[in-house]
Design a protein around this motif. Sequence first.
Motif, PDB file in Angstrom:
ATOM      1  N   SER A   7      35.120   0.498 -49.108  1.00  0.00           N
ATOM      2  CA  SER A   7      34.222  -0.385 -48.373  1.00  0.00           C
ATOM      3  C   SER A   7      34.110  -1.740 -49.062  1.00  0.00           C
ATOM      4  O   SER A   7      34.134  -2.778 -48.419  1.00  0.00           O
ATOM      5  N   PHE A   8      33.997  -1.749 -50.366  1.00  0.00           N
ATOM      6  CA  PHE A   8      33.913  -3.006 -51.107  1.00  0.00           C
ATOM      7  C   PHE A   8      34.320  -2.708 -52.546  1.00  0.00           C
ATOM      8  O   PHE A   8      33.603  -2.021 -53.256  1.00  0.00           O
ATOM      9  N   GLY A   9      35.436  -3.231 -52.963  1.00  0.00           N
ATOM     10  CA  GLY A   9      35.967  -2.918 -54.288  1.00  0.00           C
ATOM     11  C   GLY A   9      35.435  -3.828 -55.372  1.00  0.00           C
ATOM     12  O   GLY A   9      35.969  -4.913 -55.609  1.00  0.00           O
ATOM     13  N   LEU A  10      34.367  -3.399 -56.014  1.00  0.00           N
ATOM     14  CA  LEU A  10      33.791  -4.186 -57.105  1.00  0.00           C
ATOM     15  C   LEU A  10      34.832  -4.459 -58.193  1.00  0.00           C
ATOM     16  O   LEU A  10      34.812  -5.504 -58.832  1.00  0.00           O
ATOM     17  N   VAL A  11      35.774  -3.542 -58.363  1.00  0.00           N
ATOM     18  CA  VAL A  11      36.813  -3.718 -59.362  1.00  0.00           C
ATOM     19  C   VAL A  11      37.619  -4.986 -59.090  1.00  0.00           C
ATOM     20  O   VAL A  11      38.095  -5.644 -60.022  1.00  0.00           O
ATOM     21  N   SER A  26      45.810  -3.365 -47.495  1.00  0.00           N
ATOM     22  CA  SER A  26      44.974  -3.988 -46.468  1.00  0.00           C
ATOM     23  C   SER A  26      44.087  -2.966 -45.754  1.00  0.00           C
ATOM     24  O   SER A  26      43.097  -3.337 -45.135  1.00  0.00           O
ATOM     25  N   SER A  27      44.423  -1.694 -45.852  1.00  0.00           N
ATOM     26  CA  SER A  27      43.597  -0.650 -45.232  1.00  0.00           C
ATOM     27  C   SER A  27      42.251  -0.502 -45.937  1.00  0.00           C
ATOM     28  O   SER A  27      41.315   0.039 -45.361  1.00  0.00           O
ATOM     29  N   ALA A  28      42.148  -0.997 -47.158  1.00  0.00           N
ATOM     30  CA  ALA A  28      40.871  -1.016 -47.875  1.00  0.00           C
ATOM     31  C   ALA A  28      40.098  -2.226 -47.358  1.00  0.00           C
ATOM     32  O   ALA A  28      40.280  -3.346 -47.827  1.00  0.00           O
ATOM     33  N   GLN A  29      39.277  -2.013 -46.346  1.00  0.00           N
ATOM     34  CA  GLN A  29      38.659  -3.115 -45.604  1.00  0.00           C
ATOM     35  C   GLN A  29      37.887  -4.096 -46.484  1.00  0.00           C
ATOM     36  O   GLN A  29      37.865  -5.288 -46.204  1.00  0.00           O
ATOM     37  N   GLY A  30      37.268  -3.621 -47.527  1.00  0.00           N
ATOM     38  CA  GLY A  30      36.524  -4.517 -48.409  1.00  0.00           C
ATOM     39  C   GLY A  30      37.409  -5.545 -49.095  1.00  0.00           C
ATOM     40  O   GLY A  30      36.964  -6.647 -49.422  1.00  0.00           O
ATOM     41  N   ALA A  31      38.669  -5.211 -49.289  1.00  0.00           N
ATOM     42  CA  ALA A  31      39.599  -6.132 -49.944  1.00  0.00           C
ATOM     43  C   ALA A  31      39.793  -7.404 -49.132  1.00  0.00           C
ATOM     44  O   ALA A  31      40.047  -8.476 -49.704  1.00  0.00           O
ATOM     45  N   HIS A  32      39.644  -7.323 -47.814  1.00  0.00           N
ATOM     46  CA  HIS A  32      39.809  -8.499 -46.954  1.00  0.00           C
ATOM     47  C   HIS A  32      38.762  -9.571 -47.248  1.00  0.00           C
ATOM     48  O   HIS A  32      39.006 -10.748 -47.004  1.00  0.00           O
ATOM     49  N   GLU A  33      37.602  -9.160 -47.719  1.00  0.00           N
ATOM     50  CA  GLU A  33      36.553 -10.127 -48.038  1.00  0.00           C
ATOM     51  C   GLU A  33      36.784 -10.796 -49.382  1.00  0.00           C
ATOM     52  O   GLU A  33      36.210 -11.845 -49.649  1.00  0.00           O
ATOM     53  N   ILE A  34      37.612 -10.215 -50.214  1.00  0.00           N
ATOM     54  CA  ILE A  34      37.795 -10.706 -51.579  1.00  0.00           C
ATOM     55  C   ILE A  34      39.153 -11.368 -51.773  1.00  0.00           C
ATOM     56  O   ILE A  34      39.264 -12.377 -52.468  1.00  0.00           O
ATOM     57  N   ILE A  35      40.178 -10.818 -51.149  1.00  0.00           N
ATOM     58  CA  ILE A  35      41.538 -11.315 -51.369  1.00  0.00           C
ATOM     59  C   ILE A  35      41.959 -12.246 -50.235  1.00  0.00           C
ATOM     60  O   ILE A  35      41.913 -11.875 -49.062  1.00  0.00           O
ATOM     61  N   LEU A  36      42.382 -13.447 -50.608  1.00  0.00           N
ATOM     62  CA  LEU A  36      43.063 -14.349 -49.686  1.00  0.00           C
ATOM     63  C   LEU A  36      44.546 -14.175 -49.972  1.00  0.00           C
ATOM     64  O   LEU A  36      45.035 -14.593 -51.025  1.00  0.00           O
ATOM     65  N   GLY A  41      45.868 -13.261 -54.688  1.00  0.00           N
ATOM     66  CA  GLY A  41      46.486 -11.945 -54.803  1.00  0.00           C
ATOM     67  C   GLY A  41      47.258 -11.593 -53.552  1.00  0.00           C
ATOM     68  O   GLY A  41      47.584 -12.467 -52.742  1.00  0.00           O
ATOM     69  N   PHE A  42      47.533 -10.310 -53.409  1.00  0.00           N
ATOM     70  CA  PHE A  42      48.325  -9.820 -52.286  1.00  0.00           C
ATOM     71  C   PHE A  42      47.599  -8.692 -51.568  1.00  0.00           C
ATOM     72  O   PHE A  42      47.077  -7.782 -52.206  1.00  0.00           O
ATOM     73  N   LEU A  43      47.580  -8.765 -50.242  1.00  0.00           N
ATOM     74  CA  LEU A  43      47.122  -7.663 -49.399  1.00  0.00           C
ATOM     75  C   LEU A  43      48.373  -6.989 -48.851  1.00  0.00           C
ATOM     76  O   LEU A  43      49.181  -7.613 -48.160  1.00  0.00           O
ATOM     77  N   ILE A  44      48.538  -5.719 -49.155  1.00  0.00           N
ATOM     78  CA  ILE A  44      49.730  -4.971 -48.773  1.00  0.00           C
ATOM     79  C   ILE A  44      49.470  -4.246 -47.463  1.00  0.00           C
ATOM     80  O   ILE A  44      48.551  -3.429 -47.361  1.00  0.00           O
ATOM     81  N   GLU A  45      50.280  -4.557 -46.457  1.00  0.00           N
ATOM     82  CA  GLU A  45      50.118  -3.970 -45.124  1.00  0.00           C
ATOM     83  C   GLU A  45      50.685  -2.557 -45.062  1.00  0.00           C
ATOM     84  O   GLU A  45      51.622  -2.213 -45.781  1.00  0.00           O
ATOM     85  N   ASN A  46      50.127  -1.769 -44.153  1.00  0.00           N
ATOM     86  CA  ASN A  46      50.631  -0.434 -43.802  1.00  0.00           C
ATOM     87  C   ASN A  46      50.751   0.528 -44.994  1.00  0.00           C
ATOM     88  O   ASN A  46      51.626   1.387 -44.999  1.00  0.00           O
ATOM     89  N   ARG A  47      49.911   0.345 -45.982  1.00  0.00           N
ATOM     90  CA  ARG A  47      49.924   1.237 -47.163  1.00  0.00           C
ATOM     91  C   ARG A  47      51.335   1.385 -47.739  1.00  0.00           C
ATOM     92  O   ARG A  47      51.749   2.450 -48.183  1.00  0.00           O
ATOM     93  N   ASN A  48      52.065   0.299 -47.741  1.00  0.00           N
ATOM     94  CA  ASN A  48      53.455   0.279 -48.161  1.00  0.00           C
ATOM     95  C   ASN A  48      53.542   0.276 -49.690  1.00  0.00           C
ATOM     96  O   ASN A  48      53.383  -0.766 -50.332  1.00  0.00           O
ATOM     97  N   LYS A  49      53.808   1.447 -50.249  1.00  0.00           N
ATOM     98  CA  LYS A  49      53.853   1.590 -51.711  1.00  0.00           C
ATOM     99  C   LYS A  49      54.991   0.788 -52.329  1.00  0.00           C
ATOM    100  O   LYS A  49      54.848   0.241 -53.421  1.00  0.00           O
TER     101      LYS A  49
END
Length: 96
Positions: A7-11, A26-36, A41-49
């Motif tokens: 929900s919101f990654g304090l880390v 990007s599936s970690a919705q809270g990351a969208h509020e923190i990462i541009l 940093g990077f938001l990784i789509e589709n849980r692509n390891k």
Amino acid sequence: MTSFSESFGLVLIEAENYGLPLVAFSSAQGAHEIILNNKNGFLIENRNKTEMANCIIKLIENQNLRKEMGQCGKKMSKKYCKENVSKQWNNFLNNI
């Protein structure tokens, strides 16, 4: 942050406060509020390891990119300092 849902990654805020670039799914919705994406940093789509690993390798190999993203993140982390969060809570509570 390797969480698939958060929900919101304090880390993330803690890391950017120390000038570290961020990487999260990007599936970690809270990351969208923190990462541009491609800024602090990077938001990784589709849980692509594989893509996450590639972004981490890119950061390991590119010191300038690490520094640029880290500096951007450090500035952005000020949004979450105690004084700013207190103001937001006070404004919220006063408008209920």
